[in-house]
Write a protein that holds these residues in place. Structure first.
Motif, PDB file in Angstrom:
ATOM      1  N   VAL A  79       0.524  -1.101   0.190  1.00 52.92           N
ATOM      2  CA  VAL A  79       0.365  -0.104  -0.440  1.00 52.92           C
ATOM      3  C   VAL A  79       0.858   1.566  -0.123  1.00 52.92           C
ATOM      4  O   VAL A  79       0.366   2.026  -0.782  1.00 52.92           O
ATOM      5  N   GLN A  80       1.714   1.397   0.678  1.00 57.48           N
ATOM      6  CA  GLN A  80       2.807   1.761   0.927  1.00 57.48           C
ATOM      7  C   GLN A  80       3.111   2.784  -0.261  1.00 57.48           C
ATOM      8  O   GLN A  80       3.714   3.643  -0.912  1.00 57.48           O
ATOM      9  N   ILE A  81       3.975   1.733  -1.173  1.00 53.67           N
ATOM     10  CA  ILE A  81       4.328   1.467  -2.801  1.00 53.67           C
ATOM     11  C   ILE A  81       3.508   2.369  -3.749  1.00 53.67           C
ATOM     12  O   ILE A  81       3.776   2.586  -4.655  1.00 53.67           O
ATOM     13  N   ARG A  82       2.549   1.676  -3.374  1.00 51.79           N
ATOM     14  CA  ARG A  82       0.995   3.092  -3.928  1.00 51.79           C
ATOM     15  C   ARG A  82       1.197   4.246  -4.178  1.00 51.79           C
ATOM     16  O   ARG A  82       0.766   4.816  -4.965  1.00 51.79           O
ATOM     17  N   ALA A  83       1.408   4.242  -2.554  1.00 51.01           N
ATOM     18  CA  ALA A  83       0.784   6.209  -2.589  1.00 51.01           C
ATOM     19  C   ALA A  83       1.998   6.786  -2.869  1.00 51.01           C
ATOM     20  O   ALA A  83       2.247   7.995  -2.318  1.00 51.01           O
ATOM     21  N   ALA A  84       2.778   6.064  -2.643  1.00 50.55           N
ATOM     22  CA  ALA A  84       4.454   7.078  -3.100  1.00 50.55           C
ATOM     23  C   ALA A  84       4.212   7.622  -4.798  1.00 50.55           C
ATOM     24  O   ALA A  84       4.710   7.287  -5.872  1.00 50.55           O
ATOM     25  N   ARG A  85       3.774   8.948  -4.786  1.00 56.67           N
ATOM     26  CA  ARG A  85       3.289   9.148  -6.345  1.00 56.67           C
ATOM     27  C   ARG A  85       4.619   9.725  -6.659  1.00 56.67           C
ATOM     28  O   ARG A  85       4.736  10.461  -7.867  1.00 56.67           O
ATOM     29  N   SER A  86       5.710  10.209  -5.875  1.00 59.07           N
ATOM     30  CA  SER A  86       6.410  11.630  -6.147  1.00 59.07           C
ATOM     31  C   SER A  86       7.370  10.771  -6.547  1.00 59.07           C
ATOM     32  O   SER A  86       8.584  11.035  -6.820  1.00 59.07           O
ATOM     33  N   TYR A  87       7.861   9.466  -6.995  1.00 64.41           N
ATOM     34  CA  TYR A  87       8.939   8.759  -7.199  1.00 64.41           C
ATOM     35  C   TYR A  87       8.739   7.865  -8.120  1.00 64.41           C
ATOM     36  O   TYR A  87       7.374   7.344  -9.261  1.00 64.41           O
ATOM     37  N   ARG A  88       9.807   7.661  -9.359  1.00 59.09           N
ATOM     38  CA  ARG A  88       9.954   6.684 -10.197  1.00 59.09           C
ATOM     39  C   ARG A  88      10.117   5.176  -9.520  1.00 59.09           C
ATOM     40  O   ARG A  88      11.064   5.025  -9.078  1.00 59.09           O
ATOM     41  N   HIS A  89       8.385   4.696 -10.415  1.00 54.71           N
ATOM     42  CA  HIS A  89       8.663   3.100  -9.568  1.00 54.71           C
ATOM     43  C   HIS A  89       9.337   2.616 -10.578  1.00 54.71           C
ATOM     44  O   HIS A  89       9.417   1.779 -11.971  1.00 54.71           O
ATOM     45  N   ILE A  90      10.002   1.239  -9.892  1.00 54.06           N
ATOM     46  CA  ILE A  90      11.181   0.473 -10.554  1.00 54.06           C
ATOM     47  C   ILE A  90      11.059  -0.814 -10.388  1.00 54.06           C
ATOM     48  O   ILE A  90      11.051  -1.557  -9.199  1.00 54.06           O
ATOM     49  N   GLU A  91       9.950  -2.016 -10.615  1.00 54.15           N
ATOM     50  CA  GLU A  91       9.801  -3.238 -10.080  1.00 54.15           C
ATOM     51  C   GLU A  91      10.779  -4.419 -10.684  1.00 54.15           C
ATOM     52  O   GLU A  91      11.614  -4.166 -11.847  1.00 54.15           O
ATOM     53  N   LEU A  92      11.028  -4.786  -9.153  1.00 57.82           N
ATOM     54  CA  LEU A  92      12.629  -5.877  -9.850  1.00 57.82           C
ATOM     55  C   LEU A  92      11.916  -7.398  -9.086  1.00 57.82           C
ATOM     56  O   LEU A  92      10.979  -7.458  -8.766  1.00 57.82           O
ATOM     57  N   ASP A  93      12.435  -7.966 -10.325  1.00 51.74           N
ATOM     58  CA  ASP A  93      12.069  -9.507 -10.215  1.00 51.74           C
ATOM     59  C   ASP A  93      12.855 -10.509  -9.848  1.00 51.74           C
ATOM     60  O   ASP A  93      13.632 -10.428  -9.160  1.00 51.74           O
ATOM     61  N   PRO A  94      12.199 -11.144  -8.382  1.00 51.25           N
ATOM     62  CA  PRO A  94      13.091 -11.569  -7.290  1.00 51.25           C
ATOM     63  C   PRO A  94      13.739 -13.017  -8.032  1.00 51.25           C
ATOM     64  O   PRO A  94      14.699 -13.323  -7.519  1.00 51.25           O
ATOM     65  N   LEU A  95      12.883 -13.266  -8.667  1.00 48.82           N
ATOM     66  CA  LEU A  95      13.301 -14.540 -10.042  1.00 48.82           C
ATOM     67  C   LEU A  95      14.734 -14.379 -10.490  1.00 48.82           C
ATOM     68  O   LEU A  95      15.596 -15.004 -10.334  1.00 48.82           O
ATOM     69  N   GLN A  96      14.413 -13.434 -10.985  1.00 52.15           N
ATOM     70  CA  GLN A  96      15.854 -13.567 -11.834  1.00 52.15           C
ATOM     71  C   GLN A  96      16.875 -12.902 -11.413  1.00 52.15           C
ATOM     72  O   GLN A  96      18.177 -12.524 -10.921  1.00 52.15           O
ATOM     73  N   MET A  97      16.842 -12.047  -9.755  1.00 53.69           N
ATOM     74  CA  MET A  97      17.957 -11.274  -8.798  1.00 53.69           C
ATOM     75  C   MET A  97      18.043 -12.400  -8.372  1.00 53.69           C
ATOM     76  O   MET A  97      19.453 -12.349  -7.861  1.00 53.69           O
ATOM     77  N   THR A  98      17.451 -13.975  -7.892  1.00 49.61           N
ATOM     78  CA  THR A  98      18.082 -14.693  -7.636  1.00 49.61           C
ATOM     79  C   THR A  98      18.735 -15.860  -8.214  1.00 49.61           C
ATOM     80  O   THR A  98      19.159 -17.196  -7.955  1.00 49.61           O
ATOM     81  N   GLY A  99      18.836 -15.616  -9.832  1.00 49.45           N
ATOM     82  CA  GLY A  99      18.436 -16.835 -10.732  1.00 49.45           C
ATOM     83  C   GLY A  99      20.196 -16.581 -11.415  1.00 49.45           C
ATOM     84  O   GLY A  99      20.866 -16.066 -11.290  1.00 49.45           O
ATOM     85  N   GLU A 100      20.230 -17.695 -12.306  1.00 50.18           N
ATOM     86  CA  GLU A 100      21.973 -18.009 -12.888  1.00 50.18           C
ATOM     87  C   GLU A 100      21.913 -16.804 -13.629  1.00 50.18           C
ATOM     88  O   GLU A 100      23.711 -15.947 -13.495  1.00 50.18           O
ATOM     89  N   SER A 101      21.302 -15.650 -13.716  1.00 47.07           N
ATOM     90  CA  SER A 101      21.822 -14.241 -14.620  1.00 47.07           C
ATOM     91  C   SER A 101      21.565 -13.395 -13.818  1.00 47.07           C
ATOM     92  O   SER A 101      21.407 -12.049 -14.397  1.00 47.07           O
ATOM     93  N   ALA A 102      21.668 -13.322 -12.207  1.00 52.08           N
ATOM     94  CA  ALA A 102      21.668 -12.513 -11.096  1.00 52.08           C
ATOM     95  C   ALA A 102      22.594 -11.225 -11.636  1.00 52.08           C
ATOM     96  O   ALA A 102      21.755 -10.333 -11.364  1.00 52.08           O
ATOM     97  N   HIS A 103      23.920 -11.447 -11.750  1.00 55.10           N
ATOM     98  CA  HIS A 103      24.663 -10.788 -11.834  1.00 55.10           C
ATOM     99  C   HIS A 103      24.314  -9.661 -12.661  1.00 55.10           C
ATOM    100  O   HIS A 103      23.999  -8.380 -12.768  1.00 55.10           O
ATOM    101  N   SER A 104      24.302  -9.983 -13.924  1.00 55.75           N
ATOM    102  CA  SER A 104      24.502  -9.283 -15.348  1.00 55.75           C
ATOM    103  C   SER A 104      22.881  -8.513 -14.923  1.00 55.75           C
ATOM    104  O   SER A 104      22.338  -7.343 -15.088  1.00 55.75           O
ATOM    105  N   TYR A 105      21.606  -9.014 -14.566  1.00 51.13           N
ATOM    106  CA  TYR A 105      19.941  -8.505 -14.123  1.00 51.13           C
ATOM    107  C   TYR A 105      20.754  -7.355 -12.939  1.00 51.13           C
ATOM    108  O   TYR A 105      19.882  -6.477 -13.661  1.00 51.13           O
TER     109      TYR A 105
END
Length: 239
Positions: A79-105
């Motif tokens: 809910v706090q994320i949705r209410a943060a209207r003064s920010y540019r939102h960047i969504e992070l993929d947890p599976l890519q962050m922890t997968g085989e290509s995590a470093h490049s991602y």
């Protein structure tokens, strides 16, 4: 000295002892649950009621772009994320962050975040809520917290920032260790259960950062907006 508590009257007595000790020249370290703060604050309230003036620390408006990293999957943080209207939102993929290509991602996300901050945008990077069960079932939650810590450190190495926020208990503890700071000092309150600290580190890039740490279920809905706006006109640099 060790205290145990049975009722509120004990908290008031302990609060008076803490307040008296805090006025001495020697530093005071008090360790415990939220009752430690409750005991001390009750003493301040009594002093204010008796005519003494309690000065409240003020957090000024941020003077440069703010970066928030939200690794918590809690409903309140969502809910706090949705209410943060003064920010540019960047969504992070947890599976890519922890997968085989995590470093490049991760490096690609760091570059995108740093570029947005460099261009004057506040940035809120958050782990995706679309497949929380997939992340949990994969056993990647511990690795995800470490990946968030790596991302935070890389962003702060790339851009000199004044104010940063971290949402998530596990994310916060691991991320702070990744910074290599030797200390945190209290700066000002931001919301119930949420405060802003100042980072002390040997690295000039990290030393002096104003850092908000919060558990997933802590803070008001507009917490991330408050991190930008502060709650007063005073400059907290000297607090």
């Amino acid at each position: 000295m060790l205290f145990d508590v049975l009722d509120d009257s004990h908290l008031q007595t302990i609060g008076r002892l803490l307040a008296n000790q805090a006025r001495s020249a020697a530093p005071l370290l008090a360790v415990g649950a939220s009752s430690v703060a409750q005991a001390y604050v009750s003493t301040l309230a009594q002093s204010a009621a008796s005519g003494a003036t309690a000065q409240r620390e003020q957090l000024a408006r941020a003077r440069s772009p703010v970066f928030v990293l939200a690794g918590s999957l809690s409903p309140l943080t969502e809910v706090q994320i949705r209410a943060a209207r003064s920010y540019r939102h960047i969504e992070l993929d947890p599976l890519q962050m922890t997968g085989e290509s995590a470093h490049s991602y991760l490096m690609a996300q760091v570059a995108a975040i740093a570029d947005a901050l460099r261009n004057g945008s506040n940035v809120l990077a958050f782990t995706s809520r679309r497949e929380p069960n997939a992340v949990e079932s994969s056993g990647a939650l511990p690795q995800l917290a470490h990946a968030c810590a790596v991302l935070l450190r890389q962003v702060l190495d790339a851009e000199k920032l004044q104010r940063v926020g971290i949402a998530g208990g596990g994310t916060s503890s691991i991320a702070v260790r990744a910074l290599g700071a030797w200390g945190l000092s209290y700066l000002a309150p931001l919301s119930a259960g949420v405060s802003v600290c100042r980072v002390h580190a040997d690295s000039p890039q990290l030393d002096g950062i104003e850092l908000m740490l919060k558990g997933g279920q802590m803070g008001e809905v507009d917490l991330f907006e408050k991190l930008l706006e502060g709650h007063g006109d005073n400059d907290c640099t000297g607090v």
